[in-house]
Design a protein around this motif. Sequence first.
Motif, short mmCIF file in Angstrom:
data_model
loop_
_atom_site.label_atom_id
_atom_site.label_comp_id
_atom_site.label_asym_id
_atom_site.label_seq_id
_atom_site.Cartn_x
_atom_site.Cartn_y
_atom_site.Cartn_z
N ILE A 139 70.85 -144.16 -26.73
CA ILE A 139 71.15 -145.08 -27.85
C ILE A 139 70.05 -146.13 -27.99
O ILE A 139 69.63 -146.46 -29.11
N ARG A 140 69.56 -146.65 -26.85
CA ARG A 140 68.49 -147.66 -26.91
C ARG A 140 67.22 -147.07 -27.52
O ARG A 140 66.59 -147.69 -28.38
N ILE A 141 66.84 -145.86 -27.09
CA ILE A 141 65.63 -145.22 -27.62
C ILE A 141 65.80 -144.93 -29.11
O ILE A 141 64.88 -145.14 -29.92
N PHE A 142 66.99 -144.45 -29.49
CA PHE A 142 67.22 -144.14 -30.90
C PHE A 142 67.17 -145.39 -31.76
O PHE A 142 66.61 -145.39 -32.87
N ALA A 143 67.75 -146.49 -31.27
CA ALA A 143 67.76 -147.73 -32.04
C ALA A 143 66.35 -148.22 -32.31
O ALA A 143 66.07 -148.80 -33.37
N THR A 144 65.42 -147.98 -31.37
CA THR A 144 64.03 -148.43 -31.51
C THR A 144 63.25 -147.51 -32.45
O THR A 144 62.33 -147.97 -33.16
N ASN A 145 63.60 -146.22 -32.49
CA ASN A 145 62.79 -145.23 -33.22
C ASN A 145 63.57 -144.47 -34.29
O ASN A 145 63.15 -143.38 -34.70
N GLN A 146 64.67 -145.02 -34.76
CA GLN A 146 65.56 -144.24 -35.61
C GLN A 146 64.93 -143.81 -36.93
O GLN A 146 65.29 -142.78 -37.50
N GLU A 147 63.94 -144.58 -37.44
CA GLU A 147 63.30 -144.19 -38.70
C GLU A 147 62.36 -143.00 -38.52
O GLU A 147 62.05 -142.30 -39.50
N LYS A 148 61.92 -142.75 -37.27
CA LYS A 148 60.97 -141.67 -37.01
C LYS A 148 61.66 -140.40 -36.49
O LYS A 148 61.12 -139.30 -36.65
N ILE A 149 62.80 -140.55 -35.84
CA ILE A 149 63.46 -139.40 -35.19
C ILE A 149 64.09 -138.49 -36.25
O ILE A 149 64.88 -138.94 -37.09
N ARG A 150 63.73 -137.22 -36.22
CA ARG A 150 64.25 -136.26 -37.19
C ARG A 150 65.53 -135.58 -36.72
O ARG A 150 66.35 -135.14 -37.55
#
Length: 595
Positions: free
Chosen positions: A513-524
Amino acid sequence: MSDVKKPSYTKNSYRETTFSATLVVSNIENTYYIHYADNTARKILNLGDKQKIESTDLPEEIIDFLIGNQQNSIFCSSSITDYMFKAVRCNSTVTFFIFKASAEENFCPISYFNFFLDSLPLAVAHFDSEDILVYGNSKYYEFFSDERNGRVLLENISKKTDFNSKEISFEGWEKKGTRFFHVTVIPEKIRRGYICIYSDYTEIRKIRDYQEKLNIKLNETQRLESLGVLAGGIAHDFNNMLMGILGNIGLALIELPASSSGLEYLHNIETSALRLAELTKQLMAYSGKTRFLISSININSLVKEMTNLLDTGRPPDVTVNYDLCPALPNISGDASQIRQVLMNIIINAFESIKTPPGIISISTGISEYSEDFLMDTQGFAEITSGEYVFIKVRDTGEGMAKDTIEKIFDPFFTTKNSGRGLGLGSALGIVRSHKGVFKVESELGKGSTFTLLFPPSQEPENIRPQIDDISTYAGDGIILIIDDEEWVRIVVKNTLRKFGYTVLTASDGMEGIRIFATNQEKIRLVLLDMMMPGLSGRETFNELSLLEPEIPVLLTSGYSEEEAFKRFGKNSIAGFIQKPFTPINLVRAIKNILG
């Protein structure tokens, strides 16, 4: 009880007076229940319409008799002086006959008691010291068309011949096995004979037997569920280890040129690993939590596909006969697993034929099954009466004793010299996961019949084609892997990088969740493990959806797609891939989602 002078009757008063009333009461743990009371009895005793009564609702003398142990009595009541009572006991139930009383002369005609006894729902008989029937009420002759049968019943179910020494009670089935009786025998001193009271307990016994079957089924289900939890845990860990083996083999096969001499060895390792993967599927099936690759399958087609294999593997003196229903509905399930169950049963049938020639008959069909039939089956606990597709495998082998039948689904039980595979234990798990049941019928020396029942499906038989051109699976963009197993993360990361993707990894839900919150605009896309310690796959998914409701999530687990949809909802996740998977299957699934 105080002594009360017995009232007397004159012949004239008897002619003018008729039988007054009947009351049938049970004392169950000092709570009194009225089984029958005519209007006159309710009026005399002021009972109204009560069915459950207190001790204060009845005369003291009646209560004294209900809580005592005496078998019969005649008494008067100090509170109801115009009546006398005749009490007849059968276990905790007492029938009270109520007479009009007068004070002229003692007179109590036998015809009164004949009438009373004939009105009882019990059979009453009086045998003398020579075992000759002296008296039987109307219910006795209703129960026993031959007057001697009541005496024969005593000997059959009690194994005694002397009944005039002490009071005894016993119960059992009559010789024909159609009715179950509880019998109380009371010595009678005048003729040195005995009085028998017969209660027809047939319906009570059927209810008791049904409850015992339910308890046995419940205990068996609980035992199998405990073993299923163990099997599911082992399979989960085993799947993750196989991910490392299959993943690295798959990457090596992609990297090596077609001319490499090592390809043959890698293919052999991959084949062995895939067979181990099938074993883990059987373990998952035993846990009852999976239905594998679900499709609509036709049992007849499945059996026909097996004929060449069966002809090759059968002993030379054994004949296999087929009787397949031409208009058989499909069932929903995993064809490879149903095939495995059938092979297991048929191989056991081959081995049971010790003295050839032998015959194995395989038949299919659809039929209506009642709850009584389904109560004696093993498998899906919530099965109900209705139409089911059946497969029967009948052999002319040695057969099995009852105690063997009770153990054959135990994964730790075998009739062979050494255990081979998971046997019928895993077969039961597979059948249960398909919402089906097993029925086993066998006798020593008379062969065995195994019947499998599955709910019919309305879907047509289907085959899904797969594309094998791996060059079409290349992609780009960032993919987040959330899985608690390091081997899985390593293999998946290497696979995705090989096909052009950028990879981020997290070892648990919170980190993901922490990684996704930081990179959510890039993660496909997020590849999410369903079963993780701490924050579960479901909880992690919910948090990811709050951050970005439209993010595609590819769920992965050793459990089946159906189990995943049950936990997450079919429309909430973008896709599912079952562990252990190969690199090609992984990138194919991702390509199907991202395009």
